[in-house]
Motif scaffolding. Sequence first.
Motif, PDB file in Angstrom:
ATOM      1  N   GLU A 182       0.849  -1.192   0.000  1.00 17.79           N
ATOM      2  CA  GLU A 182       0.000   0.000   0.000  1.00 17.79           C
ATOM      3  C   GLU A 182       0.883   1.239   0.000  1.00 17.79           C
ATOM      4  O   GLU A 182       1.652   1.451   0.948  1.00 17.79           O
ATOM      5  CB  GLU A 182      -0.931   0.005   1.215  1.00 17.79           C
ATOM      6  CG  GLU A 182      -1.995  -1.077   1.168  1.00 17.79           C
ATOM      7  CD  GLU A 182      -3.038  -0.917   2.259  1.00 17.79           C
ATOM      8  OE1 GLU A 182      -2.723  -0.267   3.274  1.00 17.79           O
ATOM      9  OE2 GLU A 182      -4.150  -1.437   2.097  1.00 17.79           O
ATOM     10  N   PRO A 183       0.809   2.060  -1.040  1.00 22.55           N
ATOM     11  CA  PRO A 183       1.623   3.280  -1.075  1.00 22.55           C
ATOM     12  C   PRO A 183       1.334   4.157   0.134  1.00 22.55           C
ATOM     13  O   PRO A 183       0.178   4.350   0.516  1.00 22.55           O
ATOM     14  CB  PRO A 183       1.187   3.957  -2.384  1.00 22.55           C
ATOM     15  CG  PRO A 183       0.622   2.849  -3.212  1.00 22.55           C
ATOM     16  CD  PRO A 183      -0.006   1.895  -2.255  1.00 22.55           C
ATOM     17  N   ARG A 184       2.377   4.695   0.737  1.00 28.13           N
ATOM     18  CA  ARG A 184       2.224   5.512   1.940  1.00 28.13           C
ATOM     19  C   ARG A 184       3.319   6.553   1.977  1.00 28.13           C
ATOM     20  O   ARG A 184       4.417   6.350   1.458  1.00 28.13           O
ATOM     21  CB  ARG A 184       2.291   4.640   3.200  1.00 28.13           C
ATOM     22  CG  ARG A 184       3.652   4.045   3.463  1.00 28.13           C
ATOM     23  CD  ARG A 184       3.618   2.977   4.538  1.00 28.13           C
ATOM     24  NE  ARG A 184       4.954   2.617   5.011  1.00 28.13           N
ATOM     25  CZ  ARG A 184       5.796   1.838   4.372  1.00 28.13           C
ATOM     26  NH1 ARG A 184       5.469   1.338   3.191  1.00 28.13           N
ATOM     27  NH2 ARG A 184       6.983   1.554   4.868  1.00 28.13           N
ATOM     28  N   ALA A 185       2.985   7.671   2.626  1.00 22.39           N
ATOM     29  CA  ALA A 185       3.973   8.725   2.846  1.00 22.39           C
ATOM     30  C   ALA A 185       4.626   8.516   4.203  1.00 22.39           C
ATOM     31  O   ALA A 185       3.990   8.082   5.160  1.00 22.39           O
ATOM     32  CB  ALA A 185       3.304  10.098   2.772  1.00 22.39           C
ATOM     33  N   VAL A 186       5.905   8.830   4.284  1.00 26.34           N
ATOM     34  CA  VAL A 186       6.667   8.704   5.531  1.00 26.34           C
ATOM     35  C   VAL A 186       7.454   9.985   5.736  1.00 26.34           C
ATOM     36  O   VAL A 186       8.230  10.393   4.862  1.00 26.34           O
ATOM     37  CB  VAL A 186       7.619   7.495   5.499  1.00 26.34           C
ATOM     38  CG1 VAL A 186       8.468   7.457   6.761  1.00 26.34           C
ATOM     39  CG2 VAL A 186       6.838   6.202   5.338  1.00 26.34           C
ATOM     40  N   ILE A 187       7.247  10.644   6.879  1.00 28.63           N
ATOM     41  CA  ILE A 187       8.041  11.814   7.247  1.00 28.63           C
ATOM     42  C   ILE A 187       9.188  11.325   8.110  1.00 28.63           C
ATOM     43  O   ILE A 187       8.980  10.708   9.167  1.00 28.63           O
ATOM     44  CB  ILE A 187       7.188  12.854   7.997  1.00 28.63           C
ATOM     45  CG1 ILE A 187       6.068  13.358   7.073  1.00 28.63           C
ATOM     46  CG2 ILE A 187       8.053  14.022   8.473  1.00 28.63           C
ATOM     47  CD1 ILE A 187       5.123  14.345   7.735  1.00 28.63           C
ATOM     48  N   THR A 188      10.410  11.553   7.665  1.00 28.05           N
ATOM     49  CA  THR A 188      11.584  10.930   8.277  1.00 28.05           C
ATOM     50  C   THR A 188      11.857  11.424   9.695  1.00 28.05           C
ATOM     51  O   THR A 188      12.547  10.749  10.454  1.00 28.05           O
ATOM     52  CB  THR A 188      12.820  11.171   7.405  1.00 28.05           C
ATOM     53  OG1 THR A 188      13.001  12.594   7.226  1.00 28.05           O
ATOM     54  CG2 THR A 188      12.647  10.523   6.029  1.00 28.05           C
TER      55      THR A 188
END
Length: 361
Positions: A182-188
């Motif tokens: 599932e494509p997801r955004a990740v803030i490092t």
Amino acid sequence: MVLTLLGYLLLLMWAVSASDGVREATVGTDHTSPTPTPQTPATDYYSHSTPDIKGGMEHAPSPLEVHQESFPGRVSATEPYIDPATPLKVRAYAGTTAFIPCIVNNLGQRSVSWVRHQDIHVLTVGRFTFTNDDRFEVHHDDGSNEWVLRLRSPTANDSGTYECQINTKPTITQLINLSVLEPRAVITAGRELYLDRGSTLRLTCQVRDAPTPSDFLLWYHEQKVANYEVEKVQVTVRLENGTTVSSLTLGDAQVYNSGQYTCSPSNAKPASIRVHVLSGEHPAAMQTNTAPPCLLCGGATTTFASSNSLYSSVCSTASLLPLTISAATSALCFRSLQPLPLTLLLLTVALRVFTALLQIS
């Protein structure tokens, strides 16, 4: 005597004529061919309950067993077997179509079935579908040796083991693992970030497990689109090895810049981080996310920004996580509503005294 024999003869003639009439009446009224008995397909490992073929029947058959190991059969010129070219692992992206192939040679009059291990459910037998989930179907072209299980719009819940079976004795089988990404955004930087007023806020967002680059990516500060509606914000978007990466930069951060920042790509789930701009004693702060959590903060994952970081060994000797002394006051300020045990309270006082001695020296 003669009359008696004559009576028997007449009775015999009547019986023969009556039986011929019944036979002629029966044959004469049967103008239709007998109704054929429906034949169920050969299924060595299914129960004999009525199958639930899509579009007709109502109860799916149940396999007598599923297998924990593959037994694809031996390569043969005549006997059925599953080709070694059949993949053991298949990856698919959520919202697309997953294709799980099974390459079968020398099938003959046998049938190929698909079973889902998650709930031990027969999905297909031959060309028939045996599930109420209409996302599943089998595809097979005449003359081809591929039996492909199709799954439309898969989700992460569809990940798991699927079994391709040939109804031989013993059963020829191949286990195939499906992984749905599932494509997801990740803030490092994590979920929370602390920095001093006047510092430069830098946030980086990566779009992971996406089949294609994002068409667009927006940053939000609370309800405002940070790309366009927040002053001094600069947003860049680039590709790194096929991965969409975006950076948000805000110079001279002020207290009113605190709040929730959200990275929202066009093709992935968004990610958020809460930023705290502190009105502290070190305006020329340096942003860092390397400071580990401290039990004085209730064990929460916290990122501090400070230009004067001094790590104490006292917490380590006391079996606590390291504590940034210069950030101790801020940590206690933001967590002041949480009850502190007497030991931690005394430790906090000792750390403040130690900090004051360092400043004097």
